[in-house]
Enzyme design. Structure first.
Site, PDB file in Angstrom:
ATOM      1  N   SER A 112      50.391  -4.151  84.597  1.00 53.12           N
ATOM      2  CA  SER A 112      51.845  -4.253  84.763  1.00 53.12           C
ATOM      3  C   SER A 112      52.390  -3.018  85.471  1.00 53.12           C
ATOM      4  O   SER A 112      53.540  -3.011  85.917  1.00 53.12           O
ATOM      5  CB  SER A 112      52.516  -4.437  83.401  1.00 53.12           C
ATOM      6  OG  SER A 112      52.146  -3.407  82.509  1.00 53.12           O
ATOM      7  N   CYS A 113      51.602  -1.977  85.563  1.00 53.58           N
ATOM      8  CA  CYS A 113      52.002  -0.768  86.295  1.00 53.58           C
ATOM      9  C   CYS A 113      52.187  -1.086  87.778  1.00 53.58           C
ATOM     10  O   CYS A 113      51.628  -2.051  88.288  1.00 53.58           O
ATOM     11  CB  CYS A 113      50.928   0.308  86.178  1.00 53.58           C
ATOM     12  SG  CYS A 113      50.973   1.247  84.646  1.00 53.58           S
TER      13      CYS A 113
END
Lengths: 160, 205
Positions: free
Chosen positions: A26-27
């Site tokens: 999700s980074c």
């Protein structure tokens, strides 16, 4: 030299150095560079906004808004021209496909949106991106050419 | 989260992990019909930027599973298996020969289902044990599975931990059959002030 940019970190470099971030889920990895001055930086963003967080003591580079702002500031202080800055980004996946909130909103999506908003507010062109989906990504940023290479398991490398 | 845990708090948290993983080991033993023992659990405070390297490097492809925990305390239970371990569990549950795992290969839908269900059973046992010990009520989500780079699989847990600080507290256990490490990593990652709630439930703090 190749330098690793870990979670919640940023790094500015000049050619021939390369910057990379491993295993983005999700980074989001945001690369910002000045093609004429040959200087660029990579930031590994974990969360959308420093404004949502209570209490102090957080590193500013953990967040899209404060982190991108600081990266741009550092680039300009190191000789980049704000008007020439360009950005590319990759990441923001939802790793567990079935795990969606009722609104369909995921941390990855919110990270991506906050990166877009922050870049727009700073007047920086987002020239290419590869975001979303549910696969992890590794990104390599070549400061010389501005190329952002994206590795995904079981797939050919993609250069944007 | 409190980064200055004293010895007693540390020991109590380790005991909580011990009880949880002990029950998970019994459940795995029943599932696989062979004796399973657990390692002494480790309670580690890890900088979130170093979390992806917990089982090697951030790019290593792993079979990751996660269960969300909500209720009186909250957090995530995660399993991280390398390909050999995942293949071994599938072969033991389905009673079929193990495939060679030098190269990455695809797990079938059935294989993934076996791995999800294994996590579901282990997670249920782990959390029920903690719940009974502390008298705290929690609900667990369905198991989610992702086969990808370790850093990416762990990303959501890191993001949750990152909201409250730059460190994550891990309760890490390993499960063994004889000398074989069958289940590489079973992590409990409490969220926010859940550690404090666990300690308070036992009259500590």
């Amino acid at each position: 030299m190749r330098f690793s940019v870990d979670i919640a970190m940023m790094k500015v470099a000049r050619p021939p150095d390369q910057l990379y971030s491993l295993g983005l889920g999700s980074c989001v990895g945001v690369a910002i560079y000045d093609p004429a001055a040959k200087i660029g930086g990579l930031i590994h963003i974990l969360l959308p906004s420093i404004k949502e967080i209570e209490g102090g003591g957080h590193s500013r580079t953990k967040f899209a808004d404060s982190g991108i702002y600081d990266l741009v500031d550092t680039l300009i202080k190191s000789g980049a021209s704000r008007a020439r800055l360009k950005a590319k980004m990759a990441g923001g996946a939802a790793m567990f496909a079935a795990r969606n909130s009722p609104s369909g909103e995921t941390i990855g999506k919110r990270n991506v949106q906050s990166c877009r908003d922050t870049l727009r507010s700073l007047g920086i062109d987002l020239v290419a991106y590869d975001v979303g989906g549910n696969k992890g990504r590794t990104v390599y940023f070549d400061v010389e050419t501005g190329a952002l290479t994206i590795k995904v398991i079981d797939k050919e490398d993609k250069v944007i | 989260m409190d980064q200055n845990m004293d010895e007693l708090q540390h020991d109590v948290l380790r005991e909580i992990a011990n009880i949880g993983a002990g029950h998970a080991a019994s459940a795995l033993s029943a599932l696989l019909n062979r004796p399973i023992v657990q390692s002494v659990p480790e309670i580690e405070l890890v900088p979130i930027s170093k979390l992806p390297e917990i089982i090697g490097d951030a790019e290593k492809v792993v079979v990751g599973g996660m269960v969300d925990i909500n209720g009186d305390f909250s957090g995530h239970l995660m399993m991280l298996l390398d390909f050999v371990q995942a293949e071994r569990i599938v072969s033991l549950v389905l009673d079929k020969p193990m495939r060679k795992t030098e190269k990455l290969h695809r797990f079938s839908t059935m294989d993934k289902s076996v791995l999800s269900e294994t996590l579901n059973i282990l997670g249920g046992s782990y959390l029920t044990a903690i719940s009974e010990f502390t008298n705290l009520k929690v609900l667990q989500s369905i198991p989610y599975l992702s086969i990808d780079m370790a850093g990416a699989v762990l990303n959501i847990v890191i993001a949750e931990a990152g909201k409250t600080g730059d460190y994550a507290l891990l309760f890490n256990s390993e499960l063994y059959n004889d000398d074989e490490k069958l289940f590489g990593n079973l992590f409990l990652v409490p969220r926010d002030d859940s550690c404090k709630i666990l300690l308070q439930s036992l009259g500590i703090v």
